[in-house]
Design a protein around this motif. Structure first.
Motif, PDB file in Angstrom:
ATOM      1  N   UNK A 125      16.628  10.124  -6.819  1.00 44.03           N
ATOM      2  CA  UNK A 125      15.849  11.369  -6.882  1.00 44.03           C
ATOM      3  C   UNK A 125      15.433  11.813  -5.475  1.00 44.03           C
TER       4      UNK A 125
ATOM      5  N   UNK B 127       2.345   9.374  -1.874  1.00 41.67           N
ATOM      6  CA  UNK B 127       2.201   8.695  -3.166  1.00 41.67           C
ATOM      7  C   UNK B 127       3.177   9.267  -4.196  1.00 41.67           C
ATOM      8  N   UNK B 128       3.757  10.422  -3.918  1.00 36.33           N
ATOM      9  CA  UNK B 128       4.753  10.962  -4.856  1.00 36.33           C
ATOM     10  C   UNK B 128       6.100  10.253  -4.712  1.00 36.33           C
ATOM     11  N   UNK B 129       6.228   9.423  -3.676  1.00 36.84           N
ATOM     12  CA  UNK B 129       7.466   8.647  -3.506  1.00 36.84           C
ATOM     13  C   UNK B 129       7.373   7.404  -4.387  1.00 36.84           C
ATOM     14  N   UNK B 130       8.424   7.176  -5.137  1.00 36.70           N
ATOM     15  CA  UNK B 130       8.427   6.146  -6.169  1.00 36.70           C
ATOM     16  C   UNK B 130       7.637   4.875  -5.933  1.00 36.70           C
TER      17      UNK B 130
ATOM     18  N   UNK C 286       5.602   3.843  -3.479  1.00 39.39           N
ATOM     19  CA  UNK C 286       4.456   3.819  -2.565  1.00 39.39           C
ATOM     20  C   UNK C 286       3.155   3.575  -3.333  1.00 39.39           C
ATOM     21  N   UNK C 287       2.347   2.640  -2.850  1.00 31.84           N
ATOM     22  CA  UNK C 287       1.101   2.274  -3.543  1.00 31.84           C
ATOM     23  C   UNK C 287      -0.148   2.528  -2.721  1.00 31.84           C
TER      24      UNK C 287
ATOM     25  N   UNK D  56       4.595   0.022   0.666  1.00 31.42           N
ATOM     26  CA  UNK D  56       5.713   0.089  -0.280  1.00 31.42           C
ATOM     27  C   UNK D  56       5.775  -1.221  -1.066  1.00 31.42           C
ATOM     28  N   UNK D  57       5.828  -1.102  -2.371  1.00 33.76           N
ATOM     29  CA  UNK D  57       5.835  -2.307  -3.204  1.00 33.76           C
ATOM     30  C   UNK D  57       7.208  -2.981  -3.173  1.00 33.76           C
TER      31      UNK D  57
END
Lengths: 365, 365, 365, 365
Positions: free
Chosen positions: B130, B234-237, B239-240, B296-297
Motif C-alpha cells: 500500500x 502513525x498512518x504508516x502500517x 509505526x507505533x 517501528x515494530x
C-alpha cells in the motif's frame, strides 16, 4: 490558514485568545437527541483548573461556560452547538514588559514571523487557554460515548523522573497531579517543589485508556485510529511525543514478543491473549483496551534569566514574572482526554456507514 | 470510509491491494510548471526495494511506474497526476493456506470485523505494498521541495538494540539498513541474523531531518506541523510511536534545559542557540532543523508457530511460510521520508496565503 | 451533520437559531493584517434590515455584532474571528400556537423527520436569521476583496412580474427593494401591496455582478467558480434557481450566438468581444464581468388559511399570524452578495498556489 | 488546485486528459459488500456514446473500463475502487493547427492564464472526456441506490426551442436525444440538422427525477440537498443554469400558489398535496419526487469562422475542423444522472448518523 477545526463528522472548531473577550467552540455534526446541559460541560472545564494547590497558577477565572445554540429543551437538536467562555480579565498590563520579546520555548517568534502581527497578551492564540474549546468539544463527545458504553480514563503516569508504581484509579482525583498512585503524588510534589525553588519547571507523561470501543473503528490507510489520535495529541501545545501500545519499546522487541495471539473466549468471542498493540490493528480498534501515552515538556515560562531577542532584533535578557504553573501536566490531563474523546467519536461516526448492510438497516422503512 | 486521501492543498489519494491488478496514487493540487518524469518517481520506488540482500524479501517485482495524466511535455499542468504500478504477480496460491486465519499482529481480524469481507491475499489493502502510493506522492513532493531549497534526509537510527554511534550520511546508502554508521550496520546485520535463526523478527527506530524550511509553516491549533507529521507517521502500517525534538526525553528535562534561547546571528537573523524543540514552536517551523523519530515494530509475519483463530471461530496453530522481511525498518525509511515530504509541502502551500500582503503581492497586476 | 461550514481556505462556520440566545459565525483562514472593526460588519448586517418600510417585518432587533476574537489593535491576526449577535427577544409565545404544526413551504417537517426533535421557535435553525452568520462572513470577505480591487454589486432584478428596465446603481439604495430603477421600485411596491391585501406573498430575482477578478480563479473540475457560486446560492433558504451569463437562455441560442470571440485590446490584453459566458470559461474567471442571477420564491409564511398536519399526525387548518415579510427578496440581496464574496475569496486563496513560479516568489528569501 | 474530488463520505476523485494515456476515477468511501462488476460500469459509460447517429461525433473509442482495485470476488471491500479507461488514440495531429489558439467558448484561455501551461490536445482536462470519471462514480453509486430502492431518471426536456410535450419514459431510449417524446425527438432532429447546415450548434435542457429518497436527506445550512445538486450540475462543463421544483418560475408565483400543503395519506403518512418545491424543504428531501433541470449551452466548437487570439497575443480567424457534436445535450444526460446519484448517495451516507438513536442501533451489540 484553516487549522482551527478538528474532525470530519463530529467537527470541533475552536476560537479565542488568552486575553481577548472570550474563547469558545462550535461543535458541528453532533447527533440530535443527546441530553446536554451547561453543567455537563462545566464539569470538564473545572478539571482544567486543578487549582487551589501550589503547583498551579492562581488566575482567578471561573471559566463559566454558556451554551448559545444547538440545544433545545435539554437535548441536542443536530444543529451546531456554540459554547462560549468569557475572559474575566482582559487587562494586559501583566504582559506589557514582555510584549515585544520572543519568550524561549513559546510560539511568540513563529507567530510573528508567520503573520507579521501577534496578540502578545498571554500568548494570544497559543496560550494554554486555547484548550478551553477542546475541553468543550470533549465534554460533548463524552455524553455520546457514555450512551454508547465507551469509557475513557486519563491520568498522569510520571512527573519528571517520578513514575507511578501502581494504577489505582480511585486515587486519581485525590491529588493535584491526577496520579493514580498517592505515594507517587507525594514524591512528585517534592520533585516539583525542588524545581520551583530553583526557578525552574518540569514535564511528565500522561497515559490514556479507552474501553468499550466497538471493533473496526478507524480507517485503514491515512485516517487510522492511532494516526488520528497521534495528531490530536501533538496538536496540544506542550506535547512532544506519542506512543501506542508498546510504542517506542516495540522497536526493541522481537515479533514473537510483540504479536498478540488470538483465542476464543468463553462467550465465543475472538480475543487477544495479550495487548502489546495497544488496542489497534491496522489502524482499526481490535476490541481490546486502547492505551496510549504522550510526553509533555516542562513549562517554558520560567523565572530564571533567559537570553532572547525583541521584535526589533535587539538582544535582551528576560525574566518572566507573574505566577506560572511549574508543571503543565495536571492541567493537560483533561485536554488529552478531551481530544481522545473527540477523535474516537469522529471515527465512530465515520465508521457507521462502512457496510451496505448497515446502511440498509438504517434506511429500512 | 474515506480515509485514503492525505493533505488539503497537496492531496494524495492512494488505492490498490497487494494482489490486485495494480496500485497507485492520484495527486491533486500539484502546482503547474514542475519538471516531472517517470524516472523521478521510479528512483524513490526503487528505494522501497533495498533488496538484493538477505534481510529483505525476494518478491521479484520491478514495481515499474507509469504516469497516466497531469504531465505534458515533461511538466506538471496543475491537473491531477495519476500514477500506476501494475502488480506483476496476482496469484494468490501462496496465501491459500492462511486465507481464513487472522494472522497475529496483522489487520486481518479488524478488516474482517469492519467490512464483513476482506481481500486476504497478501494482506490486501493493509499490505506493505500500500505504501507504493505514498512513495509516488512523496517523489512528486520532492521535486517541488527541491525547487524551494528544502531537503529531507531520513535514515535508520537503530535496529533493535543496535543504535548508530555517529551520523555520516554518506554511509547511509552503502548498507541495506540505510544506517549512517557502517559499523552499526555490521552489528545490525548480526543482530537480525540471530533473530532469523530463531524464526523471529526485529524492529527499530527511523529518524528524519528537514532543512531549509521557511519560518512559520504549520497552522497554530489543530494542523500544527508536528501534529500533521505525527499523523502522517502513525498512518504508516508498523509505526507505533512518534517524537519530535527531545520527544519523550522532554518529560524528564527541566524548563531551563529544554528551552531554546534566542540570539541574533552575524547576518542579523534571529536564531536559536540550541534545538531541543526539534524545529517547531507552537506547531510552526522555527527556522532550525526539524528532527523527528518514529518507532517501528518487529515484522508480525514470523515462521514460529502462533495461536490464532479462523473466520469461522475455530482455534488453530499457524505458521506463516514464504519469505518475509525479518525487519521492516529499511523498507520503511523511504516511506517515512515520503510522508514527511507530502506533509510539509501541503502545509507550505496552505501557509502561502497567511498574510494579506502576500496575497496582494501575488495578485498585483 | 457537518454542513455548517462553507469554504476551504476561507472557512465560514455559522451557528445559531432564531430564538436561541445568539447567532454568529467563526471565520477561519482570514489572512492576517486586514483592518477590521465591528462597524465594518455592522454596515452589512444593517442591510439585512431594509426595514422602516411596510414591506419588511418590524422585529425590533438591533442585531448588534460583537467581535470576540481574531482581531487585535484593529487588524486581523490570522486566528479565527468569532463574531456574535445576541438575540434580543427569546420569548417564544408568538409561536406557541404553531409549535406542533408543519408550516407549508417551511422546513418544519423535514427537520422533525431528520432529527426527531426541532426548535420550533421561529423556524429555529432554518429561520431567515440564520443568514446573520453568512453576512458576517461576507462583510469580512469584503474587506479583503476591497484591498484586491474586486467589487461585488447585487440588486433586485425583478419582484414578481415587475422587472427593472434600466440599471442605475445609484438608485439601488434609494428604495426598499434595492432595485436600480426607481420606477420599477414604485411598480413593485404596488405589486406587493396587492398581494398583501390578499394575504399573500411574492418572489423575485436577484442579480449579482463582480468586477476586478483576476483571470483563472476557480478550479477546473468540481470546484468551478460557477459551481461553487451555485452551491452558495442554493444554500440560501428561499433560492430555487441559479444561472450564470446567458443561463437558461443559453439553451435556446446557437453556438455562434453564445460564443464570445477574443480580440486584443489597445493596452495589449486579451479581451472578449461579448460576455455571454457571464465571466467564466471552463469554471475559471475569464477577466470579464461575472454576472449571475438567482430565483427567490415567495415568502412561505402567509396569513391565508392553509391545510397542514401536526406532529401527532392530525390534520388541521392553520393561519400564520404575526407580521411576516410579504417578499423576502430585499433582505436576501445582502445575503446573496455575502455568499458571493465568501465564495470568490475562498477560490482566490486556493488559486494562489496554482503555479510553482508563484510559490517560489512567495518563499523567496 | 485541489478541485478534482467530489463528496465527503462517498468521494469521487477523477483524473485524466482527453489525449493523455488514460482517464479514470478513484472512489473512496464506497460501503463494503456491494456487488460490482466492470459490466455495471460499462453500461453507464456506453450511454455517454449515443453515437451511431449523425448528431454525435464518430470518435471510435470503445472506452472500455477496467477495475483495478477495491473489488474482490465480485463485491466491494470498502477500500478505494480505482477504475481506468485507456485512451485509444493519443495522437494530437488533429489539434496541431489550433494548438496555440484560444477557442471561443472553451477553457483554453483560462487554463493558460491560470497555469501558464496547458495540454492543448482536445481540450486536455476540460474536454468532455473528463466526464468519464464522473460516469464511473455514478455507475457505482447506482448500485447502492438500487439496493436502497432509490431510482433516478434523467432525460432531455428540450433541444433549442423544441420541448417535449409528454413524458413517456419508455420512449427515452428509442431516440438519440434521450427524449421521452418520440415526436419531439423527430422535431429536434430537424432542428439540429438546420443548425448543422449553417455550421452551427444548439443547446437544450435536461431534467432529472429522483424517487424513493428517505425523508430528511441533505444538511440544513450549506450542504443542502439542492445546494449540493446545484454545485454538481454547474460543475459539468457546458451547464449554465440549475433550478429545482418551480425554479425561476417560483419568482413569479404567489406564496399561496407555491406552497405545498400537507395532508395525511390513507396509509397514515404525511404527504404533500402538490410538489412545487421539487422534493426539498429547507434543503432536506421531503418525501416527494425530487425534480430539477439544467440548462446546457450550445457546443462551442463550430466550423464557422471565429475571431480569436493566439498564445503569443496575435489576432487570428479560426475555423474548427474535424467532427464535433452539434449538440452536447444527449451525451450530457448520463453525466447529469451520474452527478445526481453521487450527490444524493453522499448525503444519504452523511445523514446516517443524524440521531443518537440511529448510532446506538448500529453499535448495539
Amino acid at each position: 490558514m484553516s487549522g482551527s477545526t478538528f474532525g470530519r463528522q463530529f467537527r470541533v472548531t475552536t476560537w479565542g485568545e488568552s486575553h481577548g473577550k472570550a474563547l469558545g467552540a462550535v461543535i458541528d455534526g453532533c447527533p440530535a437527541g443527546v441530553s446536554l446541559s451547561e453543567e455537563d460541560i462545566q464539569r470538564y472545564l473545572d478539571l482544567r483548573r486543578p487549582g487551589q494547590s501550589d503547583i498551579t497558577t492562581a488566575r482567578k477565572e471561573a471559566d463559566q461556560c454558556e451554551i448559545l445554540s444547538g440545544v433545545f429543551e435539554g437535548k441536542t437538536t443536530g444543529t451546531p452547538i456554540s459554547v462560549m467562555v468569557r475572559n474575566a480579565d482582559q487587562h494586559s498590563k501583566d504582559y506589557a514588559d514582555i510584549a515585544k520579546a520572543f519568550r524561549p520555548g513559546h510560539a511568540d517568534y513563529t507567530f510573528f514571523e508567520k503573520y507579521g502581527i501577534r496578540d502578545y497578551r498571554g500568548g494570544g492564540r497559543s496560550s494554554g487557554r486555547e484548550t478551553i474549546g477542546r475541553v468543550i468539544g470533549g465534554a460533548i463527545a463524552a455524553r455520546i460515548l457514555d450512551e454508547l458504553g465507551i469509557s475513557v480514563c486519563t491520568y498522569t503516569k510520571s512527573i519528571g523522573t517520578v513514575e507511578i508504581q501502581r494504577c489505582d484509579l480511585a486515587e486519581r482525583h485525590l491529588n493535584p497531579f491526577y496520579m493514580p498512585d498517592a505515594d507517587a503524588a507525594v514524591a512528585a510534589k517534592e520533585y516539583v517543589h525542588k524545581a520551583m525553588e530553583e526557578k525552574d519547571s518540569v514535564g511528565g507523561v500522561i497515559e490514556c485508556r479507552i474501553n468499550g470501543m466497538p471493533i473496526g473503528v478507524g480507517e485503514p490507510v491515512f485516517d487510522k485510529l492511532d494516526a488520528n489520535l497521534s495528531k490530536a495529541m501533538l496538536s496540544i501545545g506542550a506535547v512532544k511525543g506519542f506512543e501506542i501500545g508498546e510504542g517506542f519499546q516495540a522497536s526493541l522487541l522481537r515479533g514473537s514478543e510483540n504479536n498478540d495471539m488470538f483465542r476464543v473466549s468463553e462467550d465465543r468471542k475472538v480475543v487477544k491473549m495479550t495487548n502489546h498493540s495497544g488496542g489497534v490493528l491496522g489502524g482499526m480498534s481490535d476490541g481490546s483496551e486502547i492505551v496510549f501515552r504522550v510526553s509533555v515538556k516542562p513549562t517554558p515560562s520560567i523565572s530564571q534569566t533567559q537570553k532572547t531577542v525583541l521584535e526589533d532584533g535587539s538582544e535582551v535578557d528576560m525574566e518572566i514574572h507573574g505566577r506560572h504553573d511549574p508543571v503543565i501536566v495536571p492541567r493537560a490531563v483533561v485536554v488529552v482526554e478531551s481530544m481522545a474523546m473527540i477523535t474516537i467519536l469522529d471515527l465512530l461516526l465515520q465508521n457507521a456507514v462502512s457496510r451496505i448492510g448497515q446502511i440498509k438497516k438504517l434506511y429500512d422503512r
